[in-house]
Design a protein around this motif. Structure first.
Motif, short mmCIF file in Angstrom:
data_model
loop_
_atom_site.label_atom_id
_atom_site.label_comp_id
_atom_site.label_asym_id
_atom_site.label_seq_id
_atom_site.Cartn_x
_atom_site.Cartn_y
_atom_site.Cartn_z
N ARG A 62 -3.43 13.77 4.66
CA ARG A 62 -4.77 14.36 4.78
C ARG A 62 -5.81 13.30 5.15
NH1 ARG A 62 -4.59 17.96 -0.66
NH2 ARG A 62 -3.65 19.85 0.21
N LEU A 63 -5.64 12.13 4.58
CA LEU A 63 -6.56 11.03 4.87
C LEU A 63 -6.61 10.76 6.37
CD1 LEU A 63 -8.27 9.19 3.01
CD2 LEU A 63 -6.40 7.54 3.08
N GLN A 64 -5.46 10.81 7.00
CA GLN A 64 -5.42 10.55 8.44
C GLN A 64 -5.87 11.77 9.24
OE1 GLN A 64 -1.89 8.65 9.85
NE2 GLN A 64 -2.63 8.52 11.95
N ARG A 65 -5.40 12.97 8.84
CA ARG A 65 -5.73 14.17 9.63
C ARG A 65 -7.20 14.53 9.54
NH1 ARG A 65 -6.44 19.57 8.26
NH2 ARG A 65 -5.68 19.22 6.14
N LYS A 66 -7.76 14.55 8.31
CA LYS A 66 -9.12 15.02 8.12
C LYS A 66 -10.17 13.95 8.39
CE LYS A 66 -10.39 17.91 4.97
NZ LYS A 66 -10.69 18.61 3.72
N TYR A 67 -9.82 12.70 8.07
CA TYR A 67 -10.85 11.66 8.12
C TYR A 67 -10.54 10.54 9.11
CZ TYR A 67 -11.98 14.21 3.89
OH TYR A 67 -12.28 15.21 3.00
N GLY A 68 -9.39 10.64 9.77
CA GLY A 68 -9.07 9.68 10.82
C GLY A 68 -8.83 8.27 10.33
N VAL A 69 -8.35 8.12 9.09
CA VAL A 69 -8.07 6.80 8.53
C VAL A 69 -6.58 6.67 8.27
CG1 VAL A 69 -8.56 5.17 6.68
CG2 VAL A 69 -10.35 6.74 7.44
N ALA A 70 -5.93 5.77 8.98
CA ALA A 70 -4.49 5.54 8.79
C ALA A 70 -4.29 4.39 7.81
CB ALA A 70 -3.84 5.22 10.13
N VAL A 71 -3.44 4.59 6.82
CA VAL A 71 -3.20 3.55 5.81
C VAL A 71 -1.72 3.20 5.76
CG1 VAL A 71 -5.17 4.17 4.36
CG2 VAL A 71 -2.97 5.30 3.98
N ASP A 72 -1.47 1.96 5.35
CA ASP A 72 -0.10 1.52 5.06
C ASP A 72 0.17 1.78 3.58
OD1 ASP A 72 0.90 0.51 7.51
OD2 ASP A 72 -0.37 -1.26 7.29
N ARG A 73 1.26 2.48 3.30
CA ARG A 73 1.68 2.69 1.91
C ARG A 73 2.45 1.47 1.45
NH1 ARG A 73 2.58 8.18 0.26
NH2 ARG A 73 4.59 7.52 -0.55
N GLN A 74 1.99 0.84 0.38
CA GLN A 74 2.61 -0.40 -0.09
C GLN A 74 3.12 -0.23 -1.52
OE1 GLN A 74 -0.81 -2.92 0.23
NE2 GLN A 74 -0.62 -3.19 2.44
N PRO A 75 4.17 -0.98 -1.89
CA PRO A 75 4.62 -0.94 -3.28
C PRO A 75 3.53 -1.46 -4.21
CG PRO A 75 6.24 -2.02 -1.87
CD PRO A 75 4.99 -1.86 -1.06
N ARG A 76 3.49 -0.92 -5.40
CA ARG A 76 2.50 -1.41 -6.38
C ARG A 76 2.89 -2.81 -6.84
NH1 ARG A 76 0.88 1.85 -11.78
NH2 ARG A 76 3.10 2.33 -11.73
N LEU A 77 1.94 -3.73 -6.84
CA LEU A 77 2.18 -5.09 -7.32
C LEU A 77 2.06 -5.12 -8.85
CD1 LEU A 77 0.09 -7.09 -4.69
CD2 LEU A 77 2.55 -6.62 -4.67
N ILE A 78 2.91 -5.91 -9.47
CA ILE A 78 2.91 -5.99 -10.94
C ILE A 78 2.04 -7.16 -11.36
CG2 ILE A 78 4.35 -6.22 -13.00
CD1 ILE A 78 4.79 -3.66 -11.34
N PRO A 79 1.11 -6.95 -12.30
CA PRO A 79 0.22 -8.04 -12.74
C PRO A 79 0.90 -8.96 -13.76
CG PRO A 79 -0.37 -5.99 -13.85
CD PRO A 79 0.74 -5.65 -12.89
N TYR A 80 1.82 -9.80 -13.24
CA TYR A 80 2.47 -10.78 -14.12
C TYR A 80 1.45 -11.80 -14.60
CZ TYR A 80 6.94 -8.99 -12.37
OH TYR A 80 8.00 -8.18 -12.05
N LYS A 81 1.76 -12.42 -15.73
CA LYS A 81 0.96 -13.53 -16.26
C LYS A 81 1.93 -14.67 -16.57
CE LYS A 81 -3.07 -11.24 -16.86
NZ LYS A 81 -2.73 -9.93 -16.32
N GLU A 82 1.38 -15.78 -17.01
CA GLU A 82 2.23 -16.86 -17.50
C GLU A 82 1.58 -17.52 -18.71
OE1 GLU A 82 2.00 -20.72 -15.17
OE2 GLU A 82 1.54 -19.28 -13.56
N THR A 83 2.39 -18.20 -19.48
CA THR A 83 1.89 -18.91 -20.66
C THR A 83 2.70 -20.18 -20.83
OG1 THR A 83 1.19 -18.62 -22.96
CG2 THR A 83 3.37 -17.76 -22.37
N ILE A 84 2.54 -20.87 -21.95
CA ILE A 84 3.26 -22.13 -22.19
C ILE A 84 3.97 -22.06 -23.54
CG2 ILE A 84 1.78 -23.55 -20.73
CD1 ILE A 84 0.24 -24.36 -23.27
#
Length: 688
Positions: free
Chosen positions: A455-477
């Motif tokens: 719908r985003l592309q058909r109605k509003y003319g915006v083409a998007v790339d579908r990407q995997p969700r990135l995981i918010p990793y952290k680090e510690t010591i």
């Protein structure tokens, strides 16, 4: 809205237009039933079909492309001089919120169901919503001609889906395995189906007389549970009058005490007119609905159940008028108290708005340009606003994708388009992840988000790339270190000098970041200490493994300065240098987010769900019966965030499409070994 074959007001002048929702599990035949209703009542010349893409409903390109309802279908017709608006609600669980919103101001619902015991859990979800919200509903047993199970046995199988008694109103007449007609248990008349014509009254077949008497008596017993007078008549063998039977059926239906069951075949247009007669005589009117919504004293009230943005007409608010009149130029007030002026009243034919006159109580219309009014708001033309009708909350998202632009020039256009998309569909959620800096679109499943991006592309003319969700990793010591960080630079004029000694220590999980100073003797002037903390914080955004650092304490112990060359920037840089030298000595370790997950599934699927959770490195904490849901369990578990993608797909696959879950961040846990190596390798490649 859809098609119309006559004026909105009934010829008898006394009836209000009714609004009826068609709901039911996925592929149960709701859109086909809508076509059959429109055909039988003369609103369209010939019923179309979903398969050949000729139906009035499912006319938008996404529905045509995927062969399924992905949004609400609205259609009007008249029957025996009375007006009806039908709202055909999507059956897929991924698109059901739109139907839930539309149900709010409907007078009644028709639940369309197949004669298949495997659909009981999906049916239960719909029935429970109707029961909890006090919406009267019929069960239309569709595809009855394809059933090889006795109707009485089928009702027993379906009954667990409903907390209200399923009251069978008809029994089929079978000939050579084909349903050729039915007996109406209330009127005690037999009918034979006719192709493209009303059913015809026939003499009751002698072969099923005993079965009819048994089924009728059972129906009367169910009605008598709520009527002492009828119970007395049954116990005394006094025949119940037709007026008594129909009166009880109507009252107990409107009061939500029973769920009447009617039979038919939408594809063959069988049982359609009998359904329409039941709706005409027994469905509540808009006055009853206003009372249910606690608006019985309102002089002006309407409920906005859907928002649409059209290419030329701007914003349209699909609205059920509950009291008063709304016309072009009417000033209305919504939930926020702001006023808007109606810029046109419209009917919809397909998806195209057609201008019309003012709308009165009972009518379902589209109101133009109510820019500040959102889906789910109650509006009024009265000064001072109105109490808002309780509306269903948007379900928690269970699937997410990252959005990337194919053309950077579309960045501004994307923001405006997403705002309209989420306004049209409140079950969508947009999120900018602060840790991964990724724009996420969240929704109710893979198909839901696929249709949304189409719908985003058909109605509003915006083409998007579908990407995997990135995981918010952290680090510690894991261990402590003490280091010196010195920044010294001389390049003509004033130089730069900062010198710090810091101690880096691990903290318990969940402690965050702590900074303190134990400087004595003024070796680091007080005005530079905040800059040291800023420098430490700068470094912690990207630790030695490349991720934000948490659960660390840094203490400023010592240092030195130059009266001319020291500055805030110099001490900030010295702190960064100290951290970059010290952190790798502290045994850095990767942390992954762990989610607290509650999975709701039918009890017979619980064992399969436990296996799915274990396969995703999940830890099962326990399970309980789902409160208020007979035959369902809730499984509590902890699952790594990296294992959550696609969980809803597996759950629905294991539960005939009805399993669901909620999830919330719980804690961070160490990730080591091969999995940690894979995360670090992928992160390094992405950064290159």
């Amino acid at each position: 809205m859809g098609q119309s074959n006559g004026p909105r007001s009934g010829a008898n002048g006394g009836s209000r237009p009714r609004c009826i929702a068609l709901v039911g599990p996925y592929l149960s035949g709701k859109t086909s039933l809508l076509e059959a209703i429109l055909s039988r009542t003369g609103a369209i010349v010939r019923a179309g079909t979903v398969t050949d893409k000729s139906s009035v409903g499912d006319a938008n390109p996404e529905a045509r492309e995927h062969g399924m309802s992905v949004s609400l279908n609205v259609a009007e017709t008249t029957f025996l001089d009375e007006s009806f608006t039908f709202l055909d609600c999507p059956g897929s669980i991924e698109f059901q919120h739109e139907g839930a919103m539309a149900l709010t101001a409907c007078d009644a619902a028709v639940v369309v169901c197949e004669p298949d015991e495997k659909r009981v859990p999906a049916l239960q979800i719909i029935m429970k919503q109707l029961e909890d919200r006090g919406i009267p509903h019929f069960l239309f047993l569709n595809k009855i001609d394809a059933s090889d199970v006795r109707v009485r046995d089928l009702i027993a199988v379906l009954q667990p889906a409903s907390s209200r008694p399923l009251v069978l109103r008809q029994i089929p007449i079978w000939e050579n395995g084909v349903a050729t007609g039915f007996i109406d248990l209330a009127s005690e008349r037999a009918y034979v189906y006719r192709a493209h014509a009303p059913s015809e009254i026939i003499e009751e077949p002698a072969a099923i007389a005993e079965r009819k008497e048994e089924a009728r008596f059972h129906m009367l017993e169910q009605l008598a549970d709520y009527d002492d007078e009828l119970m007395e008549q049954l116990l005394s063998d006094v025949p119940a009058s037709p007026d008594k039977v129909f009166g009880d059926l109507t009252q107990e239906f409107r009061d939500g005490l029973i769920c009447p069951v009617l039979l038919g075949s939408a594809q063959n247009e069988n049982g359609i007119l009998r359904l329409m007669k039941a709706l005409r005589h027994e469905a509540p009117t808009v006055e009853h609905t206003a009372r249910r919504l606690k608006l019985e004293n309102a002089k002006s009230a309407a409920f906005v159940f859907k928002t649409m943005h059209t290419a030329h007409g701007g914003k349209l608010s699909l609205t059920r008028v509950l009291a008063g009149e709304f016309g072009d130029g009417t000033v209305v007030t919504g939930a926020g108290g702001s006023e808007e002026r109606v810029a046109g009243v419209f009917s919809l034919k397909g998806e195209e708005p057609v201008k019309r006159g003012a709308a009165k109580a009972g009518e379902t219309v589209a109101l133009g340009r109510l820019d500040s009014i959102m889906t789910g708001e109650t509006i009024t033309a009265e000064k001072g606003g109105i109490v808002q009708v309780a509306r269903p909350a948007a379900p928690e998202p269970v699937f997410a994708i990252g959005l990337g632009l194919k053309d950077r020039k579309d960045e501004v256009k994307l923001s405006a388009a997403l705002a309209k998309l989420t306004e049209e569909d409140p079950s969508l959620k947009l999120e900018q992840n602060q840790d991964t800096h990724q724009m996420l679109l969240l929704g109710q499943g893979e198909m839901h988000l696929r249709v949304s991006t189409e719908r985003l592309q058909r109605k509003y003319g915006v083409a998007v790339d579908r990407q995997p969700r990135l995981i918010p990793y952290k680090e510690t010591i894991r261990q402590s270190a003490q280091v010196r960080g010195r920044h010294k630079k001389q390049s003509g004029g004033h130089g730069q000098f900062g010198d710090v000694v810091i101690e880096i220590q691990p903290l318990p999980r969940g402690s965050g970041f702590k900074f303190e100073e134990k400087v004595t003797g003024g070796v680091v002037p007080r005005q530079f200490i905040p800059s040291v903390e800023i420098g430490v914080s700068d470094y912690l955004q990207h630790g030695p493994l490349g991720f934000p650092v948490v659960d660390v304490a840094v203490t400023l112990l010592d240092g030195s300065y130059h009266t001319v060359d020291s500055s805030d920037m110099a001490f900030r840089q010295a702190a960064r240098i100290g951290m970059s030298e010290g952190m790798p000595k502290c045994q850095p370790v990767l942390l992954e987010p762990i989610m607290a997950v509650e999975v709701a599934v039918p009890s017979d699927a619980t064992a399969r769900i436990n296996g799915i959770i274990s396969q995703r490195r999940g830890h099962i904490l326990g399970f309980d019966a789902r409160e208020g849901w007979s035959g369902w369990d809730v499984v509590q578990a902890q699952i790594p965030a990296s294992e959550m993608d696609g969980l809803i797909v597996d759950l629905r696959s294991a539960t005939s499409g009805v399993g669901t879950y909620t999830a919330a961040f719980d804690h961070l846990a160490e990730l080591t070994g091969r999995l940690a190596d894979q995360v670090l390798s992928s992160h390094k490649q992405a950064a290159e």
